[in-house]
Design an enzyme around this catalytic site. Structure first.
Site, short mmCIF file in Angstrom:
data_model
loop_
_atom_site.label_atom_id
_atom_site.label_comp_id
_atom_site.label_asym_id
_atom_site.label_seq_id
_atom_site.Cartn_x
_atom_site.Cartn_y
_atom_site.Cartn_z
N LYS A 91 0.82 -1.21 0.00
CA LYS A 91 0.00 0.00 0.00
C LYS A 91 0.86 1.26 0.00
O LYS A 91 0.56 2.25 -0.68
CB LYS A 91 -0.95 0.00 1.20
CG LYS A 91 -2.06 -1.05 1.09
CD LYS A 91 -3.08 -0.91 2.20
CE LYS A 91 -4.06 -2.08 2.21
NZ LYS A 91 -4.82 -2.22 0.96
N GLY A 127 -10.89 -0.09 -0.59
CA GLY A 127 -10.62 -0.07 0.84
C GLY A 127 -9.67 1.00 1.35
O GLY A 127 -9.73 2.17 0.99
N SER A 129 -13.21 -2.81 0.53
CA SER A 129 -11.93 -3.51 0.54
C SER A 129 -12.04 -4.77 -0.32
O SER A 129 -13.15 -5.27 -0.57
CB SER A 129 -11.54 -3.89 1.97
OG SER A 129 -12.40 -4.90 2.47
N GLY A 130 -10.90 -5.26 -0.77
CA GLY A 130 -10.92 -6.45 -1.61
C GLY A 130 -11.68 -7.62 -1.02
O GLY A 130 -12.57 -8.19 -1.67
N ASP A 171 -12.79 -5.95 -5.14
CA ASP A 171 -12.29 -6.49 -6.40
C ASP A 171 -13.45 -6.82 -7.34
O ASP A 171 -13.37 -6.60 -8.55
CB ASP A 171 -11.45 -7.75 -6.14
CG ASP A 171 -10.17 -7.44 -5.38
OD1 ASP A 171 -9.72 -6.28 -5.41
OD2 ASP A 171 -9.63 -8.36 -4.74
#
Length: 295
Positions: free
Chosen positions: A176, A200, A227-228, A233
């Site tokens: 990140k 996220g 968030s993933g 995603d």
């Protein structure tokens, strides 16, 4: 002309039948669009058997300055590409990157070879190009960087201008900070894109960075998604399918167990479904090269 020795830089090449079975398929369109860049780079291509057959059948050999043939996939051709991405048994056969034009409905896209190829390319910091759009743009990126000119001045017909591109920025926990640093260094370029999305915590950190750079605080620089693991995603996958997002910069950490692996594969399959429009670049090095070429 097929040669038996590799030039200094060679990419492995494989493609599912969807992309190589016709004279106007993805393989042929990539070869035609990338012919000037391939010649300028003098890039070698090591083609897995089915691709090599298609190159001969569709009279594409003249598009490649250096062409070598690998065995068919069923005889271990893609396995050899994986090995040579990692350095290979013979150092002179090492590959600098790989193009694997995937059909997301082809079961072999889930075979260990395909998964291992992605893992080794990311681990060794080498380009992996899974769509026609990615392969066309990446050849142009490398040629522009080699020539020291902006990609804007020599844009292939299949590649949209930067202001027509929409970008998703995704990074796993260990990367990140690398994503925030990338976005900080290329802030002006990324701000020229049509839309930006992020998942996220990455999205929150990118917006904070943008506001610190003077971006209006009442406007998010990136549109934050979940968030993933909680569906981010999948949200980006839907944006790709709707053609609202055509570039995914995904800083993946392949060295840790990922509880949402299925979501990551779903996103990649969405990108491959839009092979002529969408691209995914998997590492900070690829993202940085892409941004420098557009500068």
């Amino acid at each position: 002309m097929v040669t038996t020795t590799l030039p200094p830089r060679t990419f492995g090449l494989a493609a599912h039948r969807l992309h190589r079975s016709t004279a106007d398929g993805g393989l042929a369109q990539w070869a035609a669009a990338s012919r000037p860049a391939l010649a300028e780079l003098q890039l070698g291509i090591a083609a897995v058997g089915g691709c090599a057959d298609a190159i001969e059948q569709h009279a594409l050999a003249s598009h490649f300055p250096h062409l070598t043939r690998l065995p068919y996939g069923r005889e271990g051709g893609v396995m050899r590409v994986v090995s040579r991405i990692a350095g290979g048994v013979h150092p002179e056969q090492e590959l600098a990157g790989a193009i694997y034009l995937l059909d997301p409905l082809d079961p072999s896209s889930l075979y260990p070879e395909a998964q291992a190829l992605k893992r080794q390319c990311i681990s060794h910091g080498k380009p992996l190009l899974l769509t026609v759009a990615a392969a066309v743009e990446w050849m142009a990126v490398e040629a522009a960087l080699q020539a020291g000119v902006s990609l804007r001045a020599r844009l292939p017909a299949m590649v949209p201008s930067i202001d027509k591109q929409s970008v998703a920025l995704i990074a796993h926990d260990a990367l990140k900070s690398a994503m925030v640093d990338f976005a900080f260094r290329h802030f002006d370029l990324l701000s020229q894109t049509q839309e930006r999305f992020a998942t996220g915590t990455t999205g929150g950190r990118l917006n904070e960075m943008a506001w610190s750079r003077g971006w209006p605080r009442d406007l998010p620089w990136v549109q934050p998604l979940r968030s993933g693991p909680l569906g981010g995603d999948a949200q980006i996958a839907e944006l790709v399918l709707d053609q609202r997002c055509d570039k995914v910069l995904f800083f993946e950490d392949v060295h840790v167990a990922r509880q949402h692996e299925a979501d990551i594969q779903l996103l990649e399959r969405a990108v491959c479904t839009k092979s002529f429009e969408a691209a995914c670049y998997h590492t900070p090095a690829m993202a940085d090269a892409w941004a420098r070429a557009w500068a």
